[in-house]
Design a protein around this motif. Structure first.
Motif, PDB file in Angstrom:
ATOM      1  N   GLN A 207       0.857  -1.178   0.000  1.00 30.18           N
ATOM      2  CA  GLN A 207       0.000   0.000   0.000  1.00 30.18           C
ATOM      3  C   GLN A 207       0.901   1.237   0.000  1.00 30.18           C
ATOM      4  N   VAL A 208       0.450   2.251  -0.744  1.00 33.05           N
ATOM      5  CA  VAL A 208       1.217   3.481  -0.912  1.00 33.05           C
ATOM      6  C   VAL A 208       0.425   4.648  -0.353  1.00 33.05           C
TER       7      VAL A 208
ATOM      8  N   ILE B  25      -3.606   2.595  -3.050  1.00 32.05           N
ATOM      9  CA  ILE B  25      -2.865   3.852  -3.049  1.00 32.05           C
ATOM     10  C   ILE B  25      -3.790   4.921  -2.470  1.00 32.05           C
ATOM     11  N   TYR B  26      -3.307   5.547  -1.402  1.00 32.60           N
ATOM     12  CA  TYR B  26      -4.042   6.636  -0.776  1.00 32.60           C
ATOM     13  C   TYR B  26      -3.388   7.953  -1.180  1.00 32.60           C
ATOM     14  N   ALA B  27      -4.147   8.817  -1.838  1.00 28.82           N
ATOM     15  CA  ALA B  27      -3.664  10.129  -2.245  1.00 28.82           C
ATOM     16  C   ALA B  27      -4.301  11.166  -1.324  1.00 28.82           C
ATOM     17  N   ILE B  28      -3.462  11.882  -0.587  1.00 28.70           N
ATOM     18  CA  ILE B  28      -3.937  12.722   0.510  1.00 28.70           C
ATOM     19  C   ILE B  28      -3.591  14.185   0.251  1.00 28.70           C
ATOM     20  N   ASP B  29      -4.575  15.055   0.475  1.00 24.47           N
ATOM     21  CA  ASP B  29      -4.324  16.491   0.356  1.00 24.47           C
ATOM     22  C   ASP B  29      -5.347  17.231   1.206  1.00 24.47           C
ATOM     23  N   PHE B  30      -4.961  18.412   1.682  1.00 21.45           N
ATOM     24  CA  PHE B  30      -5.886  19.186   2.515  1.00 21.45           C
ATOM     25  C   PHE B  30      -6.824  20.050   1.673  1.00 21.45           C
ATOM     26  N   ASP B  31      -6.476  20.254   0.406  1.00 20.39           N
ATOM     27  CA  ASP B  31      -7.226  21.152  -0.471  1.00 20.39           C
ATOM     28  C   ASP B  31      -8.231  20.359  -1.306  1.00 20.39           C
ATOM     29  N   THR B  32      -9.514  20.614  -1.101  1.00 24.10           N
ATOM     30  CA  THR B  32     -10.553  19.865  -1.822  1.00 24.10           C
ATOM     31  C   THR B  32     -10.524  20.156  -3.327  1.00 24.10           C
ATOM     32  N   GLU B  33     -10.142  21.377  -3.695  1.00 21.37           N
ATOM     33  CA  GLU B  33     -10.083  21.716  -5.127  1.00 21.37           C
ATOM     34  C   GLU B  33      -8.921  20.996  -5.808  1.00 21.37           C
TER      35      GLU B  33
ATOM     36  N   LYS C 158      -7.632   3.285 -10.102  1.00 22.80           N
ATOM     37  CA  LYS C 158      -8.374   3.385  -8.848  1.00 22.80           C
ATOM     38  C   LYS C 158      -7.434   3.877  -7.742  1.00 22.80           C
ATOM     39  N   ILE C 159      -7.744   5.051  -7.232  1.00 21.92           N
ATOM     40  CA  ILE C 159      -6.982   5.666  -6.153  1.00 21.92           C
ATOM     41  C   ILE C 159      -7.967   6.057  -5.050  1.00 21.92           C
ATOM     42  N   SER C 160      -7.563   5.892  -3.793  1.00 20.13           N
ATOM     43  CA  SER C 160      -8.403   6.345  -2.678  1.00 20.13           C
ATOM     44  C   SER C 160      -7.962   7.758  -2.282  1.00 20.13           C
ATOM     45  N   PHE C 161      -8.807   8.736  -2.535  1.00 19.15           N
ATOM     46  CA  PHE C 161      -8.484  10.124  -2.225  1.00 19.15           C
ATOM     47  C   PHE C 161      -9.001  10.487  -0.835  1.00 19.15           C
ATOM     48  N   LYS C 162      -8.142  11.152  -0.069  1.00 23.51           N
ATOM     49  CA  LYS C 162      -8.487  11.527   1.294  1.00 23.51           C
ATOM     50  C   LYS C 162      -8.214  13.010   1.514  1.00 23.51           C
ATOM     51  N   ASN C 163      -9.229  13.693   2.037  1.00 20.19           N
ATOM     52  CA  ASN C 163      -9.079  15.110   2.369  1.00 20.19           C
ATOM     53  C   ASN C 163      -8.638  15.229   3.826  1.00 20.19           C
TER      54      ASN C 163
ATOM     55  N   VAL D 226       3.119  -4.077   3.137  1.00 20.73           N
ATOM     56  CA  VAL D 226       4.393  -3.400   2.909  1.00 20.73           C
ATOM     57  C   VAL D 226       4.029  -1.962   2.566  1.00 20.73           C
ATOM     58  N   ASN D 227       4.517  -1.013   3.349  1.00 18.29           N
ATOM     59  CA  ASN D 227       4.111   0.378   3.201  1.00 18.29           C
ATOM     60  C   ASN D 227       5.160   1.203   2.464  1.00 18.29           C
ATOM     61  N   ILE D 228       4.705   1.995   1.510  1.00 19.07           N
ATOM     62  CA  ILE D 228       5.571   2.961   0.832  1.00 19.07           C
ATOM     63  C   ILE D 228       4.969   4.337   1.058  1.00 19.07           C
ATOM     64  N   ILE D 229       5.738   5.199   1.689  1.00 25.98           N
ATOM     65  CA  ILE D 229       5.306   6.573   1.921  1.00 25.98           C
ATOM     66  C   ILE D 229       6.093   7.469   0.976  1.00 25.98           C
ATOM     67  N   VAL D 230       5.390   8.278   0.210  1.00 22.43           N
ATOM     68  CA  VAL D 230       6.064   9.215  -0.681  1.00 22.43           C
ATOM     69  C   VAL D 230       5.436  10.586  -0.492  1.00 22.43           C
ATOM     70  N   SER D 231       6.284  11.600  -0.416  1.00 18.75           N
ATOM     71  CA  SER D 231       5.749  12.941  -0.225  1.00 18.75           C
ATOM     72  C   SER D 231       6.675  13.992  -0.827  1.00 18.75           C
ATOM     73  N   ASN D 232       6.054  14.917  -1.543  1.00 13.50           N
ATOM     74  CA  ASN D 232       6.729  16.127  -1.993  1.00 13.50           C
ATOM     75  C   ASN D 232       6.017  17.283  -1.297  1.00 13.50           C
ATOM     76  N   PRO D 233       6.306  17.471  -0.002  1.00 11.67           N
ATOM     77  CA  PRO D 233       5.555  18.449   0.783  1.00 11.67           C
ATOM     78  C   PRO D 233       6.077  19.868   0.542  1.00 11.67           C
ATOM     79  N   PRO D 234       5.390  20.877   1.052  1.00 14.87           N
ATOM     80  CA  PRO D 234       5.959  22.223   1.025  1.00 14.87           C
ATOM     81  C   PRO D 234       7.297  22.222   1.771  1.00 14.87           C
TER      82      PRO D 234
END
Length: 298
Positions: A125-126, A150-158, A173-178, A195-203
């Motif tokens: 899972q990513v 795959i969980y795609a996470i963002d705070f911005d609904t737009e 198929k992606i699971s989007f989470k606000n 097996v977890n893969i965490i990927v982030s390009n944060p501010p």
């Protein structure tokens, strides 16, 4: 009558002060014209050599887009899309424009995990934290369809709306989470026995570094996707690491895009938090821009 070669000369002249490199102006010209004419670069070159006429409606579109470029608007927003590892993504001012450095980060993940053929006992899972346009999560799913979740996470609904459109465009198929990472990261779901893969390009750009950025980045790209306070530039890495340690189980592979000016701070932080096998990598420009680490839960 309007001719394409005349427009080319006008295009070059109009943007000369803003984009001083002729190659950059040429690249912009071909990105715009292939978009408007719905053809490839070779066709545009042929039309230029033949001094092809342009009808008024097409010319009007070209001129309007040129004025947008003249106002510093990034070409990706002008034409409404960008490419990431050869895959087309819808973009607008609500999402950060995908960058080559992030392509390298995703390529690193694909290289690391290409030899794995996880069976049902160890599914993958990513978590793509700060997904923006969804380019990271969607690319991973397209390149490695065997990834279970795959969980795609963002705070911005737009931003998530754009990411959902891109997932639909590419039929993945992606699971989007606000989720607001700084306030509510613990609400991100975390299933066991993966097996977890965490990927982030944060501010990660410090506010004091704002002056180093190209004006079109500062003027048009989402502020919240870029900047962090000078007094706590690792704030997002801290939150993500805390969540990893508190909520995940098993082996966790972590991939971060980072600020090249504080890469030693990030390495030292991860080391202190118990992350192992820490490796830092330079991007195509020679800057330390990505880090990989592994965390083993007890």
């Amino acid at each position: 009558m309007i001719y394409l070669d005349k427009f080319y000369c006008f295009f070059q002249k109009t943007l000369k002060d803003l984009y001083t490199e002729s190659k950059e102006r040429e690249n912009l010209f071909f990105l715009l014209t292939t978009h408007i004419f719905k053809c490839d670069k070779t066709t545009i070159l042929l039309r230029l050599s033949q001094k092809e006429k342009i009808n008024f409606l097409i010319y009007d579109k070209l001129i309007k887009k040129l004025w947008e470029l003249k106002k510093n608007r990034p070409i990706q927003y002008v034409i409404g899309h960008s490419y990431f590892l050869g895959i087309k993504f819808i973009v607008n001012e609500k999402v950060f424009i995908p960058r080559p450095e992030t392509e390298e980060l995703v390529y690193w993940i694909l290289q690391d995990h290409k030899v794995y053929n996880h069976d049902n006992k160890n599914p993958v899972q990513v978590f793509d934290i700060g997904t923006g346009s969804g380019c990271i999560s969607i690319t991973l799913k397209k390149k490695k369809p065997e990834i279970v979740h795959i969980y795609a996470i963002d705070f911005d609904t737009e931003a998530l709306d754009i990411a959902r459109k891109n997932a639909k465009l590419h039929n993945v198929k992606i699971s989007f989470k606000n989720v607001d990472i700084l306030k509510d990261i613990m609400s991100i779901p975390a299933s066991k026995n993966y097996v977890n893969i965490i990927v982030s390009n944060p501010p990660y750009v410090k506010l004091s570094e704002k002056k180093l950025l190209h004006p079109n980045i500062v003027q048009y790209e989402p502020y919240q996707a870029l900047f962090v306070p000078d007094e706590d530039p690792l704030i997002f890495y801290k939150k993500i690491s805390f969540w990893i340690q508190k909520k995940l189980t098993g082996i966790i592979y972590v991939y971060f895009e980072i600020n090249q000016f504080i890469y030693l701070d990030i390495i030292n932080f991860l080391r202190k938090k118990g992350f192992l096998n820490i490796e830092i990598k330079k991007d195509f420009q020679g800057f330390f821009r990505m880090v990989r680490a592994v965390y083993y839960t007890k």
